[in-house]
Design an enzyme around this catalytic site. Structure first.
Site, PDB file in Angstrom:
ATOM      1  N   GLY A  45      28.530  31.782  16.031  1.00 29.80           N
ATOM      2  CA  GLY A  45      27.267  32.491  16.234  1.00 29.80           C
ATOM      3  C   GLY A  45      26.606  32.131  17.557  1.00 29.80           C
ATOM      4  N   CYS A  46      25.757  33.052  18.048  1.00 30.17           N
ATOM      5  CA  CYS A  46      25.041  32.812  19.309  1.00 30.17           C
ATOM      6  C   CYS A  46      23.828  31.912  19.105  1.00 30.17           C
ATOM      7  CB  CYS A  46      24.555  34.116  19.919  1.00 30.17           C
ATOM      8  SG  CYS A  46      25.827  35.012  20.777  1.00 30.17           S
ATOM      9  N   VAL A  47      23.197  32.029  17.952  1.00 29.97           N
ATOM     10  CA  VAL A  47      21.944  31.288  17.737  1.00 29.97           C
ATOM     11  C   VAL A  47      22.048  30.437  16.476  1.00 29.97           C
ATOM     12  CG1 VAL A  47      19.470  31.449  17.361  1.00 29.97           C
ATOM     13  CG2 VAL A  47      20.599  33.091  18.840  1.00 29.97           C
TER      14      VAL A  47
END
Lengths: 104, 177
Positions: A102-104
């Site tokens: 995931g990015c965040v």
């Protein structure tokens, strides 16, 4: 696929050295992995690592630092203190999990 | 499948190589969709051990103004890429300014962002600060909008002028959003 011997255990690893088989991990191994990257394991480190393992088992993917805070209840600031600079990757490495996607 | 036995490799987290790497992100937009790129990149950079500074200017002030930061909007007006909720249709340009469209588009976007586990702007800033990020506000924007530090999100370190920003980001990689 590569096999490496760590603390006497034969384990599958990727080219970066991350374990690739969930069930090949154990806490003796984790202690060695932590030592490899200069992390001294305290009770709190273990709490996070064990939570990450449990979460991975349920979700099928490694928690990001965000999820480790909101779902796991480990504050971001503390993650950075316990696993300095790159908490997400260091936590995943010690927990024998892939890096988070995931990015965040 | 063939396996090979290798010596135990230790990942190179390369703390040293990142030593001195700095990222400065100028956030100049106050639209909901334009708030996120800077926040996401800042968060990612901090997670890689990179010293990160966010500088808010002009409309970017809406991201740090207490009165507005909870309520950024997304408008489909002027956005030719706007997708319809279903299928691969574009929203006709003539429909974009229709009353209610902005509210609906904002609501949808917030819903999608939340669905990915990505926080709203204030909480995202809190996470960035917890990860060691620095927030700065632009002097000229503050003067133009007649606001001072008491109007800004508490973790904004200071209102600084452009030359201070240039000075403090010496050697940094820079993004203007």
């Amino acid at each position: 696929m590569s096999v490496a011997t760590i603390e006497g255990y034969e384990v599958h690893v990727n080219e970066e050295g991350f374990l690739t088989e969930y069930d090949e991990w154990n806490e003796t191994l984790a202690l060695k992995l932590a030592e490899n990257i200069g992390v001294e394991m305290t009770d709190r480190h273990w709490e996070i690592v064990r939570w990450l393992r449990a979460d991975f088992k349920e979700q099928g993917e490694t928690a990001t630092t965000r999820r480790t805070q909101t779902v796991g209840g480990f504050p971001t600031k503390e993650q950075f203190e316990l696993f300095p600079k790159k908490p997400a990757k260091k936590m995943a490495y010690i927990a024998g999990l892939p890096k988070p996607h995931g990015c965040v | 499948m063939s396996t090979q036995t290798v010596p135990a490799v230790v990942p190179n987290f390369d703390d040293e190589a990142n030593a001195g790497r700095k990222l400065a992100i100028i956030c100049s937009k106050g639209n909901l969709d334009m708030a996120y790129p800077g926040l996401i990149l800042a968060n990612a950079a901090l997670g890689e051990g990179v010293e990160t500074h966010l500088f808010f200017t002009f409309w970017g002030f809406d991201m740090i103004l207490k009165s507005r930061m909870n309520d950024l909007k997304f408008s489909p007006v002027g956005n030719t890429a706007m997708h319809m909720p279903v299928g691969d249709m574009r929203v006709p340009a003539s429909l974009a300014p229709v009353p209610g469209m902005q509210a609906m588009a904002t609501k949808m976007m917030k819903h999608q962002i939340a669905g990915l586990g990505v926080p709203e702007v204030p909480e995202f800033l809190e996470q960035i600060v917890a990860a060691g990020g620095h927030l700065w506000a632009c002097r000229m924007s503050a003067d133009m909008m007649h606001v001072d530090e008491s109007d800004l999100y508490d973790d904004v370190e200071a209102i600084i002028n452009a030359s201070t920003f240039i000075e403090m980001t010496n050697g940094a990689q820079l993004l203007f959003i």
